[in-house]
Design a protein around this motif. Structure first.
Motif, PDB file in Angstrom:
ATOM      1  N   ASP A 113       3.417 -89.126  12.524  1.00 45.56           N
ATOM      2  CA  ASP A 113       4.059 -87.824  12.359  1.00 45.56           C
ATOM      3  C   ASP A 113       3.405 -87.085  11.202  1.00 45.56           C
ATOM      4  OD1 ASP A 113       5.085 -88.882  10.006  1.00 45.56           O
ATOM      5  OD2 ASP A 113       7.152 -89.030  10.744  1.00 45.56           O
ATOM      6  N   GLN A 114       4.020 -85.998  10.773  1.00 43.94           N
ATOM      7  CA  GLN A 114       3.395 -85.113   9.792  1.00 43.94           C
ATOM      8  C   GLN A 114       3.140 -85.786   8.452  1.00 43.94           C
ATOM      9  OE1 GLN A 114       5.767 -81.780   8.467  1.00 43.94           O
ATOM     10  NE2 GLN A 114       3.980 -80.453   8.288  1.00 43.94           N
ATOM     11  N   VAL A 115       3.976 -86.754   8.099  1.00 40.59           N
ATOM     12  CA  VAL A 115       3.810 -87.422   6.807  1.00 40.59           C
ATOM     13  C   VAL A 115       3.198 -88.819   6.980  1.00 40.59           C
ATOM     14  CG1 VAL A 115       5.594 -86.111   5.613  1.00 40.59           C
ATOM     15  CG2 VAL A 115       6.223 -88.195   6.847  1.00 40.59           C
ATOM     16  N   TRP A 116       2.499 -89.039   8.086  1.00 39.56           N
ATOM     17  CA  TRP A 116       1.733 -90.250   8.336  1.00 39.56           C
ATOM     18  C   TRP A 116       2.589 -91.479   8.609  1.00 39.56           C
ATOM     19  CZ3 TRP A 116      -3.585 -90.128   8.820  1.00 39.56           C
ATOM     20  CH2 TRP A 116      -4.188 -88.920   8.420  1.00 39.56           C
ATOM     21  N   ASP A 117       3.858 -91.280   8.946  1.00 42.80           N
ATOM     22  CA  ASP A 117       4.680 -92.414   9.349  1.00 42.80           C
ATOM     23  C   ASP A 117       4.314 -92.836  10.767  1.00 42.80           C
ATOM     24  OD1 ASP A 117       6.057 -92.553   6.975  1.00 42.80           O
ATOM     25  OD2 ASP A 117       7.760 -91.358   7.670  1.00 42.80           O
ATOM     26  N   VAL A 118       4.305 -94.141  11.013  1.00 44.94           N
ATOM     27  CA  VAL A 118       3.945 -94.670  12.326  1.00 44.94           C
ATOM     28  C   VAL A 118       5.104 -94.453  13.300  1.00 44.94           C
ATOM     29  CG1 VAL A 118       3.402 -96.759  13.637  1.00 44.94           C
ATOM     30  CG2 VAL A 118       2.367 -96.384  11.381  1.00 44.94           C
ATOM     31  N   ILE A 119       4.805 -93.821  14.423  1.00 43.15           N
ATOM     32  CA  ILE A 119       5.796 -93.596  15.473  1.00 43.15           C
ATOM     33  C   ILE A 119       5.631 -94.630  16.585  1.00 43.15           C
ATOM     34  CG2 ILE A 119       6.692 -91.952  17.158  1.00 43.15           C
ATOM     35  CD1 ILE A 119       7.128 -91.136  14.250  1.00 43.15           C
ATOM     36  N   ASP A 120       4.414 -94.880  16.983  1.00 38.93           N
ATOM     37  CA  ASP A 120       4.133 -95.874  18.023  1.00 38.93           C
ATOM     38  C   ASP A 120       2.665 -96.274  17.915  1.00 38.93           C
ATOM     39  OD1 ASP A 120       4.725 -97.544  20.146  1.00 38.93           O
ATOM     40  OD2 ASP A 120       4.477 -96.012  21.681  1.00 38.93           O
ATOM     41  N   TYR A 121       2.271 -97.329  18.624  1.00 35.03           N
ATOM     42  CA  TYR A 121       0.903 -97.835  18.563  1.00 35.03           C
ATOM     43  C   TYR A 121       0.664 -98.708  19.780  1.00 35.03           C
ATOM     44  CZ  TYR A 121       3.587-101.753  16.820  1.00 35.03           C
ATOM     45  OH  TYR A 121       4.527-102.737  16.691  1.00 35.03           O
ATOM     46  N   ASN A 122      -0.597 -99.015  20.034  1.00 35.90           N
ATOM     47  CA  ASN A 122      -0.906 -99.879  21.170  1.00 35.90           C
ATOM     48  C   ASN A 122      -1.134-101.314  20.716  1.00 35.90           C
ATOM     49  OD1 ASN A 122      -3.478 -99.827  20.052  1.00 35.90           O
ATOM     50  ND2 ASN A 122      -4.430 -98.783  21.784  1.00 35.90           N
ATOM     51  N   VAL A 123      -1.301-102.212  21.673  1.00 36.39           N
ATOM     52  CA  VAL A 123      -1.433-103.639  21.373  1.00 36.39           C
ATOM     53  C   VAL A 123      -2.656-103.909  20.499  1.00 36.39           C
ATOM     54  CG1 VAL A 123      -1.834-105.910  22.403  1.00 36.39           C
ATOM     55  CG2 VAL A 123      -0.226-104.322  23.481  1.00 36.39           C
ATOM     56  N   ALA A 124      -3.739-103.156  20.718  1.00 35.36           N
ATOM     57  CA  ALA A 124      -4.964-103.409  19.965  1.00 35.36           C
ATOM     58  C   ALA A 124      -4.797-103.160  18.470  1.00 35.36           C
ATOM     59  CB  ALA A 124      -6.102-102.547  20.506  1.00 35.36           C
ATOM     60  N   MET A 125      -3.781-102.401  18.073  1.00 35.94           N
ATOM     61  CA  MET A 125      -3.551-102.174  16.645  1.00 35.94           C
ATOM     62  C   MET A 125      -3.174-103.460  15.925  1.00 35.94           C
ATOM     63  SD  MET A 125      -4.115 -99.181  15.285  1.00 35.94           S
ATOM     64  CE  MET A 125      -3.136 -99.329  13.785  1.00 35.94           C
ATOM     65  N   SER A 126      -2.790-104.492  16.687  1.00 43.12           N
ATOM     66  CA  SER A 126      -2.416-105.759  16.057  1.00 43.12           C
ATOM     67  C   SER A 126      -3.559-106.336  15.232  1.00 43.12           C
ATOM     68  CB  SER A 126      -1.979-106.776  17.112  1.00 43.12           C
ATOM     69  OG  SER A 126      -3.049-107.093  17.987  1.00 43.12           O
ATOM     70  N   VAL A 127      -4.795-106.038  15.630  1.00 38.17           N
ATOM     71  CA  VAL A 127      -5.955-106.537  14.887  1.00 38.17           C
ATOM     72  C   VAL A 127      -5.901-106.060  13.443  1.00 38.17           C
ATOM     73  CG1 VAL A 127      -8.475-106.476  14.749  1.00 38.17           C
ATOM     74  CG2 VAL A 127      -7.360-106.618  16.975  1.00 38.17           C
ATOM     75  N   LEU A 128      -5.416-104.833  13.225  1.00 38.55           N
ATOM     76  CA  LEU A 128      -5.311-104.285  11.879  1.00 38.55           C
ATOM     77  C   LEU A 128      -3.941-104.547  11.257  1.00 38.55           C
ATOM     78  CD1 LEU A 128      -7.038-100.821  12.480  1.00 38.55           C
ATOM     79  CD2 LEU A 128      -8.062-102.894  11.542  1.00 38.55           C
ATOM     80  N   LEU A 129      -2.889-104.332  12.037  1.00 40.89           N
ATOM     81  CA  LEU A 129      -1.539-104.395  11.478  1.00 40.89           C
ATOM     82  C   LEU A 129      -1.128-105.804  11.077  1.00 40.89           C
ATOM     83  CD1 LEU A 129       0.320-101.903  13.831  1.00 40.89           C
ATOM     84  CD2 LEU A 129      -0.402-101.519  11.474  1.00 40.89           C
ATOM     85  N   ASN A 130      -1.603-106.798  11.779  1.00 39.28           N
ATOM     86  CA  ASN A 130      -1.175-108.164  11.466  1.00 39.28           C
ATOM     87  C   ASN A 130      -1.788-108.715  10.189  1.00 39.28           C
ATOM     88  OD1 ASN A 130       0.481-108.197  13.661  1.00 39.28           O
ATOM     89  ND2 ASN A 130      -0.828-109.488  14.936  1.00 39.28           N
ATOM     90  N   THR A 131      -2.695-107.946   9.573  1.00 38.93           N
ATOM     91  CA  THR A 131      -3.225-108.350   8.269  1.00 38.93           C
ATOM     92  C   THR A 131      -2.389-107.778   7.126  1.00 38.93           C
ATOM     93  OG1 THR A 131      -4.700-106.426   8.099  1.00 38.93           O
ATOM     94  CG2 THR A 131      -5.564-108.375   9.235  1.00 38.93           C
ATOM     95  N   ARG A 181       6.289 -80.822   0.830  1.00 38.02           N
ATOM     96  CA  ARG A 181       6.605 -81.582  -0.376  1.00 38.02           C
ATOM     97  C   ARG A 181       6.454 -83.084  -0.158  1.00 38.02           C
ATOM     98  NH1 ARG A 181      12.061 -78.484  -2.633  1.00 38.02           N
ATOM     99  NH2 ARG A 181      11.068 -76.453  -3.021  1.00 38.02           N
ATOM    100  N   GLY A 182       6.801 -83.555   1.047  1.00 40.93           N
ATOM    101  CA  GLY A 182       6.671 -84.969   1.336  1.00 40.93           C
ATOM    102  C   GLY A 182       5.233 -85.437   1.278  1.00 40.93           C
ATOM    103  N   LEU A 183       4.307 -84.584   1.740  1.00 42.23           N
ATOM    104  CA  LEU A 183       2.890 -84.936   1.688  1.00 42.23           C
ATOM    105  C   LEU A 183       2.387 -84.943   0.245  1.00 42.23           C
ATOM    106  CD1 LEU A 183       1.526 -82.938   4.735  1.00 42.23           C
ATOM    107  CD2 LEU A 183       1.613 -85.420   4.510  1.00 42.23           C
ATOM    108  N   LYS A 184       2.859 -84.001  -0.543  1.00 40.81           N
ATOM    109  CA  LYS A 184       2.462 -83.969  -1.955  1.00 40.81           C
ATOM    110  C   LYS A 184       2.957 -85.229  -2.667  1.00 40.81           C
ATOM    111  CE  LYS A 184       2.808 -81.278  -6.221  1.00 40.81           C
ATOM    112  NZ  LYS A 184       3.378 -80.076  -6.890  1.00 40.81           N
ATOM    113  N   ALA A 185       4.215 -85.608  -2.393  1.00 46.66           N
ATOM    114  CA  ALA A 185       4.767 -86.817  -3.013  1.00 46.66           C
ATOM    115  C   ALA A 185       4.006 -88.059  -2.555  1.00 46.66           C
ATOM    116  CB  ALA A 185       6.249 -86.946  -2.677  1.00 46.66           C
ATOM    117  N   LEU A 186       3.638 -88.094  -1.263  1.00 47.79           N
ATOM    118  CA  LEU A 186       2.877 -89.228  -0.744  1.00 47.79           C
ATOM    119  C   LEU A 186       1.510 -89.307  -1.425  1.00 47.79           C
ATOM    120  CD1 LEU A 186       2.645 -91.565   1.306  1.00 47.79           C
ATOM    121  CD2 LEU A 186       1.767 -89.890   2.963  1.00 47.79           C
ATOM    122  N   TYR A 187       0.866 -88.164  -1.598  1.00 49.81           N
ATOM    123  CA  TYR A 187      -0.438 -88.153  -2.272  1.00 49.81           C
ATOM    124  C   TYR A 187      -0.316 -88.689  -3.691  1.00 49.81           C
ATOM    125  CZ  TYR A 187      -4.718 -86.590  -4.481  1.00 49.81           C
ATOM    126  OH  TYR A 187      -5.890 -86.558  -5.169  1.00 49.81           O
TER     127      TYR A 187
END
Length: 277
Positions: A113-131, A181-187
């Protein structure tokens, strides 16, 4: 409308004009109005019509959520709906997102979404997310935190200095362009993260012959080199859709492509998906 409210929309419009580095003349020409009228709107001496607010907002490339705020500040009803992603109204959008994610296998892909929160992903993302350790995902994953936190992908990144510089530049640009503001705070949060302890990650040279800056990361399956593309909905008329993006990762070399093709399908720890696409 109370007279005290008159300057508010003008101040907001002026802020957006200055953020876009446009003069009053530049914006007046774009929006087919006079510089005098625009000046009166910005100083609160004139109340813009609903059409004028929308025309100025369009030419200023104001995000839909903030266009609604401009309309409210001018005393008008919002023009754009904000529908929950899980609602019936968004069923076709959810199917489109799921189709993109599934069809991109065996390469990773994620909806944010706009502030880079994960909404959904595919199975192949497990290669990155499981680390990534659970404490970064227990309350919902955020891509910038996953990349830049020293316990996240940063701990496995082979070109962290390059990745960090690009990620922060991208986030800073987005925060400045949207005024969110959320993006500024995240930065401010992620730019303050300490670097991981491995000095090699900070000194990895940038490849001047590359056409994009890759993400080079160690995984249990081997070292991966990935680059990404971002897709958004065309001409969205709903705030929710306007704030969604799909980031798709592609192999930057043949070895990465081979590894991703050969990785067995495995359960992925759920990093706080939202929206139920």
């Amino acid at each position: 409308m109370d007279n005290d409210d008159l300057p508010r929309v003008g101040v907001l419009l002026r802020d957006w004009r200055q953020r876009r580095k446009l003069s009053q003349l530049d914006l007046a020409l774009k929006a087919d109005t006079s510089t005098r009228h625009l000046s009166c709107v910005e100083t609160g001496r004139a109340r813009p019509s609903r059409d004028m607010v929308l025309r100025l907002a369009e030419n200023l490339e104001v995000p839909l959520r903030e266009r609604n705020s401009l309309l409210l500040a001018a005393g008008y009803a919002p023009a754009y709906r904000e529908s929950p992603l899980g609602s019936d109204r968004m069923a076709m959008a959810r199917r489109a997102l799921r189709t993109m994610l599934t069809n991109h296998e065996p390469y990773p892909s994620v909806v944010i979404d706009q502030v880079w929160d994960v909404i959904d992903y595919n199975v192949a993302m497990s290669v990155l997310l499981n680390t990534v350790p659970p404490h970064l995902t227990d309350t919902g994953a955020n891509v910038m935190r996953l990349i830049l936190h020293p316990d996240g992908l940063a701990a496995h990144c082979l070109n962290f200095a390059e990745v960090r510089a690009n990620a922060l530049a991208r986030l800073a640009h987005q925060a400045g362009a949207t005024g969110h503001r959320g993006l500024k705070a995240l930065y401010e949060e992620v730019s303050a993260y300490p670097a991981p302890p491995d000095p090699d990650q900070l000194s990895a040279p940038v490849d001047p012959t590359g056409f994009v800056a890759p993400l080079r990361v160690r995984t249990p399956y081997g070292n991966l080199s990935l680059f990404s593309m971002v897709a958004t909905f065309g001409a969205p008329a709903d705030v929710t859709l306007s704030e969604l993006a799909v980031e798709t990762f592609f192999p930057a070399d043949e070895e990465t492509a081979r590894i991703l093709r050969d990785v067995p399908a495995a359960p992925t720890r759920d990093p706080g998906r939202r929206g139920n696409p």
